[in-house]
Motif scaffolding. Structure first.
Motif, PDB file in Angstrom:
ATOM      1  N   MET A   1       0.848  -1.197   0.000  1.00 37.14           N
ATOM      2  CA  MET A   1       0.000   0.000   0.000  1.00 37.14           C
ATOM      3  C   MET A   1       0.884   1.247   0.000  1.00 37.14           C
ATOM      4  N   VAL A   2       0.714   2.096  -1.004  1.00 34.40           N
ATOM      5  CA  VAL A   2       1.534   3.296  -1.170  1.00 34.40           C
ATOM      6  C   VAL A   2       0.640   4.528  -1.181  1.00 34.40           C
ATOM      7  N   CYS A   3       1.064   5.570  -0.472  1.00 34.46           N
ATOM      8  CA  CYS A   3       0.295   6.816  -0.465  1.00 34.46           C
ATOM      9  C   CYS A   3       0.462   7.522  -1.807  1.00 34.46           C
ATOM     10  N   LYS A   4      -0.615   8.035  -2.349  1.00 37.03           N
ATOM     11  CA  LYS A   4      -0.602   8.684  -3.660  1.00 37.03           C
ATOM     12  C   LYS A   4      -0.025  10.096  -3.616  1.00 37.03           C
ATOM     13  N   TYR A   5       0.108  10.669  -2.424  1.00 30.63           N
ATOM     14  CA  TYR A   5       0.482  12.076  -2.301  1.00 30.63           C
ATOM     15  C   TYR A   5       1.744  12.247  -1.466  1.00 30.63           C
ATOM     16  N   ASP A   6       2.535  13.272  -1.812  1.00 28.49           N
ATOM     17  CA  ASP A   6       3.717  13.603  -1.016  1.00 28.49           C
ATOM     18  C   ASP A   6       3.327  14.331   0.268  1.00 28.49           C
ATOM     19  N   LEU A   7       2.262  15.117   0.188  1.00 27.20           N
ATOM     20  CA  LEU A   7       1.808  15.909   1.332  1.00 27.20           C
ATOM     21  C   LEU A   7       0.307  15.738   1.510  1.00 27.20           C
ATOM     22  N   VAL A   8      -0.096  15.331   2.708  1.00 27.80           N
ATOM     23  CA  VAL A   8      -1.513  15.186   3.043  1.00 27.80           C
ATOM     24  C   VAL A   8      -1.857  16.238   4.092  1.00 27.80           C
ATOM     25  N   LEU A   9      -2.734  17.165   3.719  1.00 27.83           N
ATOM     26  CA  LEU A   9      -3.166  18.236   4.610  1.00 27.83           C
ATOM     27  C   LEU A   9      -4.507  17.862   5.235  1.00 27.83           C
ATOM     28  N   PHE A  10      -4.613  18.058   6.531  1.00 31.92           N
ATOM     29  CA  PHE A  10      -5.849  17.759   7.245  1.00 31.92           C
ATOM     30  C   PHE A  10      -6.429  19.045   7.831  1.00 31.92           C
ATOM     31  N   ASP A  11      -7.670  19.339   7.493  1.00 28.47           N
ATOM     32  CA  ASP A  11      -8.397  20.376   8.208  1.00 28.47           C
ATOM     33  C   ASP A  11      -8.564  19.901   9.651  1.00 28.47           C
ATOM     34  N   LEU A  12      -8.887  20.819  10.562  1.00 23.04           N
ATOM     35  CA  LEU A  12      -9.013  20.441  11.973  1.00 23.04           C
ATOM     36  C   LEU A  12     -10.474  20.255  12.391  1.00 23.04           C
ATOM     37  N   ASP A  13     -11.217  21.355  12.513  1.00 18.19           N
ATOM     38  CA  ASP A  13     -12.613  21.267  12.956  1.00 18.19           C
ATOM     39  C   ASP A  13     -13.459  20.522  11.927  1.00 18.19           C
ATOM     40  N   GLY A  14     -14.119  19.466  12.366  1.00 19.97           N
ATOM     41  CA  GLY A  14     -14.991  18.718  11.471  1.00 19.97           C
ATOM     42  C   GLY A  14     -14.283  17.678  10.637  1.00 19.97           C
ATOM     43  N   THR A  15     -12.955  17.603  10.758  1.00 19.16           N
ATOM     44  CA  THR A  15     -12.179  16.601  10.028  1.00 19.16           C
ATOM     45  C   THR A  15     -11.375  15.738  10.998  1.00 19.16           C
ATOM     46  N   LEU A  16     -10.643  16.399  11.890  1.00 17.38           N
ATOM     47  CA  LEU A  16      -9.920  15.694  12.947  1.00 17.38           C
ATOM     48  C   LEU A  16     -10.684  15.741  14.262  1.00 17.38           C
ATOM     49  N   SER A  17     -11.345  16.871  14.504  1.00 14.06           N
ATOM     50  CA  SER A  17     -11.984  17.090  15.803  1.00 14.06           C
ATOM     51  C   SER A  17     -13.449  17.487  15.675  1.00 14.06           C
ATOM     52  N   ASP A  18     -14.276  16.869  16.506  1.00 19.26           N
ATOM     53  CA  ASP A  18     -15.669  17.293  16.653  1.00 19.26           C
ATOM     54  C   ASP A  18     -15.659  18.431  17.668  1.00 19.26           C
ATOM     55  N   SER A  19     -15.701  19.649  17.174  1.00 21.48           N
ATOM     56  CA  SER A  19     -15.490  20.838  18.008  1.00 21.48           C
ATOM     57  C   SER A  19     -16.716  21.733  18.117  1.00 21.48           C
ATOM     58  N   ALA A  20     -17.823  21.313  17.534  1.00 23.00           N
ATOM     59  CA  ALA A  20     -18.960  22.212  17.342  1.00 23.00           C
ATOM     60  C   ALA A  20     -19.503  22.811  18.634  1.00 23.00           C
ATOM     61  N   GLN A  21     -19.630  22.000  19.680  1.00 22.59           N
ATOM     62  CA  GLN A  21     -20.250  22.517  20.900  1.00 22.59           C
ATOM     63  C   GLN A  21     -19.408  23.610  21.536  1.00 22.59           C
ATOM     64  N   GLY A  22     -18.098  23.427  21.535  1.00 26.40           N
ATOM     65  CA  GLY A  22     -17.221  24.439  22.110  1.00 26.40           C
ATOM     66  C   GLY A  22     -17.247  25.738  21.329  1.00 26.40           C
ATOM     67  N   VAL A  23     -17.313  25.638  20.002  1.00 29.03           N
ATOM     68  CA  VAL A  23     -17.402  26.832  19.158  1.00 29.03           C
ATOM     69  C   VAL A  23     -18.730  27.540  19.395  1.00 29.03           C
TER      70      VAL A  23
END
Length: 218
Positions: free
Chosen positions: A1-23
């Motif tokens: 299994m090989v990653c297709k990309y050299d750089l993988v960017l991750f958004d934070l709110d709603g992608t890594l973290s469920d942050s809605a209530q705090g916001v």
């Protein structure tokens, strides 16, 4: 299994973290402290994802001076209370580790203040999983997603956007990726709306964290 990309960017709110209530709690605090009415905040796609200034200016319809005050109050509450209400989406540790084990770079790319982004990653247990964290500045600069993507590219010394993918959950993420020439994967488990992302050119969608493997690896 090989990653297709050299750089993988991750958004934070709603992608890594469920942050809605705090916001939401932080926005309500700011508005109440200013004596402003609190509108219906049930549609979290309106305020989780876009730059904070846009929310106060475009959704709450505040003047420039009121926006400055509202943002200051928001930060005051969020820093000690709202930030604690962040929860990691399941399966991310394995996904990010797999990206990096394949020799690719994993970076957080968020419109959230960079200092807050570091703290959120600590709270959700992902602070040791990324090569870099890129967010907005205290002075309000570098708040658009395209600017943050370019900043991330500079930080890790990658210039070819065709080898980069952004994973995010809102139309703002979609626009940022399109403006910089990056590939984009929209996650539908966050707060944004699939139809809005599709309208701006997104063609790859994942309903779960595990579904991202199909787009990232070959």
């Amino acid at each position: 299994m090989v990653c297709k990309y050299d750089l993988v960017l991750f958004d934070l709110d709603g992608t890594l973290s469920d942050s809605a209530q705090g916001v939401q709690d932080s926005l309500e605090y700011a508005l109440k402290a200013m004596g402003k009415p609190v509108p219906n905040l049930s549609d979290r796609s309106i305020y989780v994802g876009p730059p904070l200034l846009d929310t106060f200016r475009n959704y709450f319809k505040l003047s420039p001076e009121e926006c400055d005050k509202g943002i200051a109050l928001y930060k005051q509450y969020y820093e000690t209370n709202g930030i604690l209400k962040n929860y990691q989406y399941n399966g991310l540790e394995k996904l990010i580790s797999t990206v990096r084990k394949n020799g690719s770079i994993a970076v957080v790319s968020t419109s959230k203040l960079e200092a807050f982004a570091y703290r959120v990653l600590e709270i959700i247990g992902l602070d040791n999983y990324f090569d870099a964290v890129c967010g907005s500045n205290l002075d309000g600069s570098r708040r658009e997603k395209a600017d943050i993507i370019r900043y991330a590219m500079e930080k890790v010394n990658i210039t070819d956007s065709s080898h980069i993918v952004l994973i995010g959950d809102t139309v703002f993420d979609t626009i940022g990726a399109m403006e910089t020439g990056c590939d984009f994967i929209g996650v539908t488990y966050g707060f944004g709306k699939k139809e809005q992302m599709a309208a701006k050119g997104c063609t790859k969608f994942s309903d779960t964290v595990d579904g991202l493997y199909n787009f990232l690896f070959e």
